[in-house]
Write an enzyme that holds these catalytic residues in place. Sequence first.
Site, mmCIF file in Angstrom:
data_model
loop_
_atom_site.group_PDB
_atom_site.id
_atom_site.type_symbol
_atom_site.label_atom_id
_atom_site.label_comp_id
_atom_site.label_asym_id
_atom_site.label_seq_id
_atom_site.Cartn_x
_atom_site.Cartn_y
_atom_site.Cartn_z
ATOM 1 N N CYS A 401 0.813 -1.215 0.000
ATOM 2 C CA CYS A 401 0.000 0.000 0.000
ATOM 3 C C CYS A 401 0.844 1.261 0.000
ATOM 4 O O CYS A 401 0.319 2.367 -0.185
ATOM 5 C CB CYS A 401 -0.947 -0.010 1.200
ATOM 6 S SG CYS A 401 -2.522 -0.806 0.818
ATOM 7 N N LYS A 404 0.453 3.307 -3.236
ATOM 8 C CA LYS A 404 -0.836 3.877 -3.637
ATOM 9 C C LYS A 404 -0.693 5.333 -4.055
ATOM 10 O O LYS A 404 0.230 6.037 -3.645
ATOM 11 C CB LYS A 404 -1.846 3.780 -2.476
ATOM 12 C CG LYS A 404 -2.283 2.372 -2.152
ATOM 13 C CD LYS A 404 -3.363 2.355 -1.089
ATOM 14 C CE LYS A 404 -4.682 2.843 -1.641
ATOM 15 N NZ LYS A 404 -5.811 2.562 -0.722
ATOM 16 N N ASP A 430 -16.583 4.822 0.216
ATOM 17 C CA ASP A 430 -16.628 3.729 1.172
ATOM 18 C C ASP A 430 -15.633 2.649 0.761
ATOM 19 O O ASP A 430 -14.997 2.720 -0.298
ATOM 20 C CB ASP A 430 -18.043 3.153 1.256
ATOM 21 C CG ASP A 430 -18.947 3.982 2.156
ATOM 22 O OD1 ASP A 430 -18.514 4.292 3.278
ATOM 23 O OD2 ASP A 430 -20.055 4.325 1.722
ATOM 24 N N ASP A 471 -11.863 -5.061 2.862
ATOM 25 C CA ASP A 471 -12.950 -4.159 2.476
ATOM 26 C C ASP A 471 -14.315 -4.803 2.697
ATOM 27 O O ASP A 471 -15.284 -4.128 3.077
ATOM 28 C CB ASP A 471 -12.804 -3.766 1.005
ATOM 29 C CG ASP A 471 -11.625 -2.834 0.767
ATOM 30 O OD1 ASP A 471 -11.179 -2.187 1.725
ATOM 31 O OD2 ASP A 471 -11.149 -2.767 -0.379
ATOM 32 N N GLY A 521 -10.220 -15.290 -13.032
ATOM 33 C CA GLY A 521 -9.538 -14.011 -12.958
ATOM 34 C C GLY A 521 -8.810 -13.696 -14.241
ATOM 35 O O GLY A 521 -9.210 -14.130 -15.327
ATOM 36 N N ASP A 606 -11.184 -0.494 7.094
ATOM 37 C CA ASP A 606 -9.905 -1.147 7.377
ATOM 38 C C ASP A 606 -8.793 -0.142 7.128
ATOM 39 O O ASP A 606 -8.855 0.677 6.215
ATOM 40 C CB ASP A 606 -9.709 -2.420 6.549
ATOM 41 C CG ASP A 606 -9.761 -2.185 5.055
ATOM 42 O OD1 ASP A 606 -10.434 -1.224 4.627
ATOM 43 O OD2 ASP A 606 -9.157 -2.975 4.307
#
Length: 719
Positions: A401, A404, A430, A471, A521, A606
């Site tokens: 992260c 990001k 959200d 999430d 996927g 989270d």
Amino acid sequence: MLSDVPLTRDLVLVGGGHAHALVLRAWGMKPLPGARLTVINPGPTAPYTGMLPGYVAGHYGRDELEIDLVRLCRHAGAALILGEATDIDRQRRQVHVAGRGPVSYDVASIDIGITAEMDLPGFAAHGIGAKPLGGYAARWAGFLQDVAAGDVAPQVAVIGGGVAGCELAMAMAHAMRTKGVKPEVVVIEAAQQISGMGGAARRKVQAAMADLGIAVRIKTQVAEVKPGAVQLQGGDVVPAQLCVGAAGAFPHGWLAQTDLPLVEGFIDVRPDLRVRGDDALFAVGDCAHMAHAPRPKAGVFAVRAAPVLKHNLTVALAGGAMRHFRPQKHYLKLISLGGKRALAEKYGLTLEGAALWQWKDRIDRAFMDRLDNLPAMTPQRLKGLVAQGGDRNAKPLCAGCGAKVGQGVLDTALDVLGPATGAVVTTAGDDAAVLRQPGGGFQVLSTDHLRAFVPDPVVMTRIAAVHALGDIWAMGAQPQVALANIILPQMSAELQARRMTEITRTAMEVMGAAGAQLVGGHTTMGAEMTIGFTITGVRESAPINVAGVQAGDVLVLTRPIGSGVILAAEMQGKASGRDVADLLAQMAQPQGRTAAHLAKAHAMTDVTGFGLAGHVAAIARASELSAVLWQAEIPVYAGARALVERGVASSLMPANRDHAPVDGLEDPLLHDPQTAGGLLAAMTSEDAEQAVMAIGSDARIIGVLGDGRPGQITLEVHR
């Protein structure tokens, strides 16, 4: 370091012994393009046995004698699998590892050392082998503490009167004396005399043990190890609150269950260190038997074998001529005598004194320095012009992260989105999109992916899956369906199949345990491994979001913060391997059960890339409240605080600080981007107390929401 050469061959090192540690150092200096390196070891560190007596005596700390395999593997560009090898399938070329699927190899090497665990009645229950270090170190530390407190009698029995047994006996006796305790140490040896040294050295060692009050019983067999005593054959009993096994070198038991060629349990190798009859497998160090040059089990031979092993592994992967390992016939023995004195023996000559301990100390520290002070692999400096605003000295981008896009940039981009329409209840803002289901209830939808921060695809997949599920759990929903999004580095079709099998199996396991089904996927190849998931979840009532908080609600955090700074430090070779291993283990733990204990939350999210402060601000702004956080209550991962104080920071931290400034105390960790971070819930004080008690572990009440400027955060010391 990125390479344009496709990966085509898997090299696997089983064990973190001295030879493999030196191979890792050399590999980092000169890797083989196209080869992917993996190391399998039970823990993030490996002990340097030469400093073990000094550690037991109290001359060294635990960190000083442990080789940090996490740092070494980062230096070498290797994946580190923390697990114990249990079998080798030589037909399929796979290493079986406890707790995970098999690891495939094209070429492999084994350097797992030996054990001192003894096959004696009662030993497994009441004794402890001097090797491996972990169990013995923990038992010894607890015993010494109890002895110093007067809670346990200072009675120790050492089974084995060779060099190792005598060194440990003297070290333990010395340590107890420094605590003001008179030791009662007995060395039990089955042979006619203490072994492993010449006559002159033996006499000096016996004199040193006598000075420390150590009793030696030769020609003595142990019948059984009992609680608080060692029963000898013939009926005598040696009182022992601690029984240590040091009687020779014993091979690891799992080797006997394989089809490897063994000599008395040790792997039979040829002069080029390849396992006899197997051109793809090597063995080195104490676990190997060198029929061409039999030698005692001593670390010096593993150290000397390392350059030959590195060369021959490269040849096995790329072609060329093998070299033979010819160990020296005579080597210097340096034996610690408890205090800072040592005995040296070579060619039958012996010397003893404090200067020799200092010499040994310099040799040992020099060896560890080679593995600790690793050469910095600096990227090539840019030449020529750089566009305005560019930084030719910019730090590498963090993974996870920490990579990001900043919240401010993201908010600007999301401003173009229109309001929710049709079945869509919420859009951006959200943790997940919320849709009304035609038959009633709600469905949530979220997607997330991570640039890999560890090269082990199993660990990275597990963490990425837990991170993506966060999430869904944060909205109080039940995970339903998952799609994987995988980018692999350029590699051969065979290696692609190996990696995809590892990733798919792991994803199915994590998603299945959470109640979701992996249904497919998308995969592609790119510059680096990236793993992500798109996940749906269901909930009968409206999902929990970041709004709906009442003044007076408190904030519950379920995991420590600091993962971003530890991962950034690991990338720079500055983090402790133990801290990194502990962090990865916690990040990989699912939070579905934790979320269930937070069902009464008024708001929940989270904690991920925008840091704790950013996520607290999001909850506060949504209900037009302010927040007060209590620094002393916020859990922090081990090692993170010290790294921040050294100036280590994730690349996203400055942007997080700008978007969610904090009044009061200054704490950079509030802005540290988290990966697979904890759940952050706003609840009544009563519900929060019950939830924290039910969750246990690191869950804490860390702050309170109240009236004030919407989104304002103040950090105070105490609650």
